[in-house]
Motif scaffolding. Structure first.
Motif, short mmCIF file in Angstrom:
data_model
loop_
_atom_site.label_atom_id
_atom_site.label_comp_id
_atom_site.label_asym_id
_atom_site.label_seq_id
_atom_site.Cartn_x
_atom_site.Cartn_y
_atom_site.Cartn_z
N SER A 96 0.98 -1.18 -0.02
CA SER A 96 0.09 0.11 -0.17
C SER A 96 1.02 1.25 0.13
O SER A 96 2.21 1.29 0.50
N GLN A 98 0.84 6.05 -0.11
CA GLN A 98 0.33 7.21 -0.85
C GLN A 98 1.28 7.99 -1.30
O GLN A 98 2.61 8.02 -1.15
N ARG A 99 0.89 8.90 -2.32
CA ARG A 99 1.78 9.63 -3.32
C ARG A 99 2.29 10.67 -2.59
O ARG A 99 3.25 11.25 -3.00
N SER A 103 -2.52 12.29 1.01
CA SER A 103 -3.27 11.78 -0.23
C SER A 103 -3.97 10.41 -0.30
O SER A 103 -3.94 9.91 0.99
N GLN A 104 -4.72 10.00 -0.95
CA GLN A 104 -5.51 8.91 -0.99
C GLN A 104 -4.64 7.56 -0.92
O GLN A 104 -3.83 7.44 -1.56
N ILE A 105 -4.86 6.78 -0.06
CA ILE A 105 -4.22 5.55 0.15
C ILE A 105 -4.60 4.57 -0.84
O ILE A 105 -5.81 4.27 -1.11
N LYS A 106 -3.58 3.82 -1.51
CA LYS A 106 -3.77 3.04 -2.42
C LYS A 106 -3.04 1.77 -2.33
O LYS A 106 -2.10 1.49 -1.55
N ASP A 116 -8.27 1.90 -4.34
CA ASP A 116 -8.44 2.82 -3.18
C ASP A 116 -8.44 2.15 -1.76
O ASP A 116 -9.44 1.17 -1.72
N PRO A 120 -4.64 4.48 6.03
CA PRO A 120 -3.33 3.75 6.09
C PRO A 120 -3.34 2.36 6.76
O PRO A 120 -4.47 2.20 7.45
#
Length: 211
Positions: A96, A98-99, A103-106, A116, A120
């Motif tokens: 996982s 985040q950029r 920001s959105q956790i991916k 998505d 975290p």
């Protein structure tokens, strides 16, 4: 010139200007538009240039282990942008991230599929790193199932073998000065996070960036 180098150079120019003003009582000259010249012999001059600081990957990435939603995590944190990578310590391939800060956790699977997430997986570890905790990410650092970090050219790299239907494939995670690059096991869909921006890249683009 990277963002970190630009910030370092600008700060050093401000410090020099302040020292000059204190010594003479006058405002320092504006050096932003033109650099001085230096005599080189043979009746010629050449422009003097600032020596840029060498920013290494290990200078901008920190890391720490801690408990998270599904177990123990190894988390790496990019100080300039706030990008973070969470690696579950007993599982390889997926991770996982985040950029940038907030920001959105991916979540990214070993094959490069991305979804998505609501939050975290190891938020307390990320927060600790954001507050200056943890240690520098260095070659030889043990990440758990992903193995030890290796120094490869200018990057810090993790390589793991992932079992897929077609057999074992290699997934790679490259920590860079500006962010990170992930090569999926299939190589079809790969992740680039650079200076807080996220994109999906193909295999040719991945090889161009890491060669």
């Amino acid at each position: 010139m990277s963002e970190a180098q630009m910030k370092f150079l600008e700060e050093r120019r401000r410090q020099r200007g302040s020292e000059a003003q204190q010594a003479t009582g006058e405002a320092p000259p504006d050096s932003s538009h033109e650099l001085g010249q230096r005599y080189t012999g043979y009746g010629s001059f050449e422009a003097q240039s600032e020596v840029l600081p060498v920013i290494k990957t290990e200078d901008v990435w920190t890391c720490k282990c801690g408990d998270g939603r599904l177990g123990s995590y190894f988390v790496a944190f990019h100080k300039p942008s706030g990008a973070a990578v969470e690696l579950l310590q007993d599982t390889v391939g997926g991770f996982s991230f985040q950029r940038a800060r907030g920001s959105q956790i991916k979540y990214c699977t070993p094959l490069g599929s991305i979804q998505d997430e609501n939050s975290p997986f190891a938020p307390s570890v990320i927060q600790s790193l954001a507050n200056g905790g943890g240690a520098r990410l260095l070659a030889g650092t043990d990440t758990g199932a992903w193995g030890n970090v290796k120094d490869m050219k200018q990057n810090l790299v993790l390589k793991v073998r992932v079992q897929e239907r077609s057999g074992e494939e290699c997934a790679e995670l490259h920590f860079t000065v500006d962010g990170f690059i992930f090569k999926s096991a299939s190589g079809a869909k790969n992740v680039l996070v650079k200076r807080g921006e996220f994109s999906v890249i193909n295999l040719d683009e991945f090889h161009r960036l890491v060669r």
